[in-house]
Scaffold this active site. Sequence first.
Site, PDB file in Angstrom:
ATOM      1  N   GLU A  17     -11.015  -0.481  -3.167  1.00 33.24           N
ATOM      2  CA  GLU A  17     -10.654   0.226  -2.337  1.00 33.24           C
ATOM      3  C   GLU A  17      -9.212   1.249  -2.413  1.00 33.24           C
ATOM      4  O   GLU A  17      -8.756   1.031  -3.815  1.00 33.24           O
ATOM      5  CB  GLU A  17     -10.053  -0.912  -1.035  1.00 33.24           C
ATOM      6  CG  GLU A  17      -9.272  -1.943  -1.366  1.00 33.24           C
ATOM      7  CD  GLU A  17      -9.056  -2.893  -0.880  1.00 33.24           C
ATOM      8  OE1 GLU A  17      -9.769  -3.076   0.384  1.00 33.24           O
ATOM      9  OE2 GLU A  17      -8.240  -3.979  -1.415  1.00 33.24           O
ATOM     10  N   ASP A  50       0.230  -1.605   0.047  1.00 29.90           N
ATOM     11  CA  ASP A  50       0.154   0.162  -0.200  1.00 29.90           C
ATOM     12  C   ASP A  50       1.010   1.839  -0.170  1.00 29.90           C
ATOM     13  O   ASP A  50       0.996   2.018   0.714  1.00 29.90           O
ATOM     14  CB  ASP A  50      -0.502  -0.043   0.907  1.00 29.90           C
ATOM     15  CG  ASP A  50      -1.836  -1.319   0.843  1.00 29.90           C
ATOM     16  OD1 ASP A  50      -2.195  -1.660   0.525  1.00 29.90           O
ATOM     17  OD2 ASP A  50      -1.670  -1.234   2.624  1.00 29.90           O
TER      18      ASP A  50
HETATM   19  O1  FUB Z   1      -3.895  -3.461   3.674  1.00 30.60           O
HETATM   20  C1  FUB Z   1      -4.195  -3.824   4.058  1.00 30.60           C
HETATM   21  C2  FUB Z   1      -5.226  -3.557   2.928  1.00 30.60           C
HETATM   22  O2  FUB Z   1      -5.154  -4.709   2.186  1.00 30.60           O
HETATM   23  C3  FUB Z   1      -4.961  -2.245   2.448  1.00 30.60           C
HETATM   24  O3  FUB Z   1      -5.841  -1.212   3.342  1.00 30.60           O
HETATM   25  C4  FUB Z   1      -6.024  -2.142   1.006  1.00 30.60           C
HETATM   26  O4  FUB Z   1      -5.673  -1.214   0.218  1.00 30.60           O
HETATM   27  C5  FUB Z   1      -5.611  -3.504   0.171  1.00 30.60           C
HETATM   28  O5  FUB Z   1      -4.364  -3.676  -0.167  1.00 30.60           O
END
Ligand code: FUB
Length: 572
Positions: free
Chosen positions: A231, A57
């Site tokens: 996301e 991320d």
């Molecule tokens: O790394 C945890 C979660 O998985 C992140 O917040 C999302 O974007 C995904 O990568």
Amino acid sequence: MSGKSRSNLLPQTPPLGGRRVKLLVMKKIFVLPLIILLSVQFSFAQNPFVRDIYTADPSAHVWADGRLYVYPSHDIAPPRGCDLMDKYHVYSTGDMVNWTDHGQIVEASQVPWGQPLANGGKFMWAPDCAYRNGKYYFYFPHPDKDPWNSNWKIGIAVSDKPASDFTILPEPLKGLPESGEIDPCVFIDDDDQVYFYYGGGSRCFGGKLKDNMIELDGELQQMTGLYDFHEGAWVFKRNGIYYLTYADNKSGANQLRYATSNSPLGPWLHRGVYLNSTTSDTSHGSVVEYKGQWWVFYHTADLSGTGLLRSICVDSLFFDENDAIKTVVQTKDAGKPYRDIQREGAVEAEDFNEGGQGIAYWDNTEGNQYRKYRLGESVDIDQSRRWETIYVTDTDNKEYLNYTFEVSEPGTYHIDFIIGAVNNNPEVKFYLEFDGTKTSNPRRYTVPFAEMPGLATVTVPNIQLNRGKHTMTFYPSGNVRFDKFVVSKATGIITPAVKRLHVYPNPTNGVIYFESPSAGSVNIAGLSGRRVYSGIVDDSLQSIDISGVASGIYFVALQTGAESFRSKIFVK
Ligand code: FUB
């Protein structure tokens, strides 16, 4: 990992043995003050560029000191899933090759309002950082109570410095709904207005932040026009156009998409995928311009082999004349040739690249069980005592081997694989990638069963290669004995036989596998013409038992409608 709806993921345990980090300058413990004691310089021009811990991320920013800073999350090994993420590190570079790991800045146990850690979760997910009025604001998603997946808050840590001395504020970002979202992104427009975005599951929200950076200015609104949002929202501006990039919901292999707008809060126009799926099931990216070049930061599972332990990567990003983002060419470290660079000709299977697990190869099981060659590597290499052939074996689905070789002229090449499927696997397939791109048509090649020393030759035809170095990645679907491959310049294009008759093993003890292109009648006869078998076959793989015939050469004839096929076998 999908945002709020994700359930806890089960651990997997791939070996970590192959991770390598080149620490060019180690901790300078004698002369530098404490804060520099914690930073480590390293040099990496190839992906993944952080290799001593698992990072995901990445949010990248260029700050006033002229350096590019990356704020990733941190997957902790052994993997337990996204509930075991903690202890954010910060990385910076001045040239995209030499990096500094500034060390840890914030951890779950320091969050004053956080979910009780006794319950096990360390949900320190995808963060972002912003600079405002002389201070750096580090935003991170974290639940404040159980159940974790419906109580997300956005924590804030503040510092005068970009990569150290952060203090977590006593309260999370104010003005957000009680059941919040994940993956904060803060964007400051040219007029100094600050915008905040976040989202998970299927909804993305955006709104204004007050100048104090710790409070929303009014209500958030749902971003419209995004297609298949999952996301990882990220907003940037180029040529007066706002870009919102995000991960989509593609099952098991999220892609990065983007949308554009002439306003920071939309409505957005979906423009497509700009980063294809990586080896990680999740995807998460940030885009930034640095020293005249645009870059995309993202993560893969190349180093660990599991999407629960990810590693951050960076590649160049380009736009076309319509301000569309061109599909990113993902680059990765495939290891170095084992011997002096090999040219066209034979390359032994056991001479796969150097670089270890996750770079030169992936081996599902630790340890080189035969201990005959390249003892330090976990790829299983055996040697036939009788025929003195060294070969890679005990291969499995989801494993790979990289080979880097050089060709002296651009053109079309054929590659002959000397290979055989292992007992009880009459049909193993493999596919290839060249320089990270899959071969096409046919994408998968069939390896027949073969008894030593009778390995088969499987030809992969018509590979276009430019002059110079290429890395071929070999992905088997099961257990093979892989002796070598031979790269030769094509004298003509091979038209792949649409219809082929495969009869194997050859030589045989009497039971042969028969892979017929279509249904028909089959006759097997000896050299004298005496028929020893006749029957009907369909177009699937089937076996024919002719054990009991005298040893010798036999002709196999298949008649399917107007077409006839012939093959020759030797019965031992
Ligand atoms: O790394 C945890 C979660 O998985 C992140 O917040 C999302 O974007 C995904 O990568």
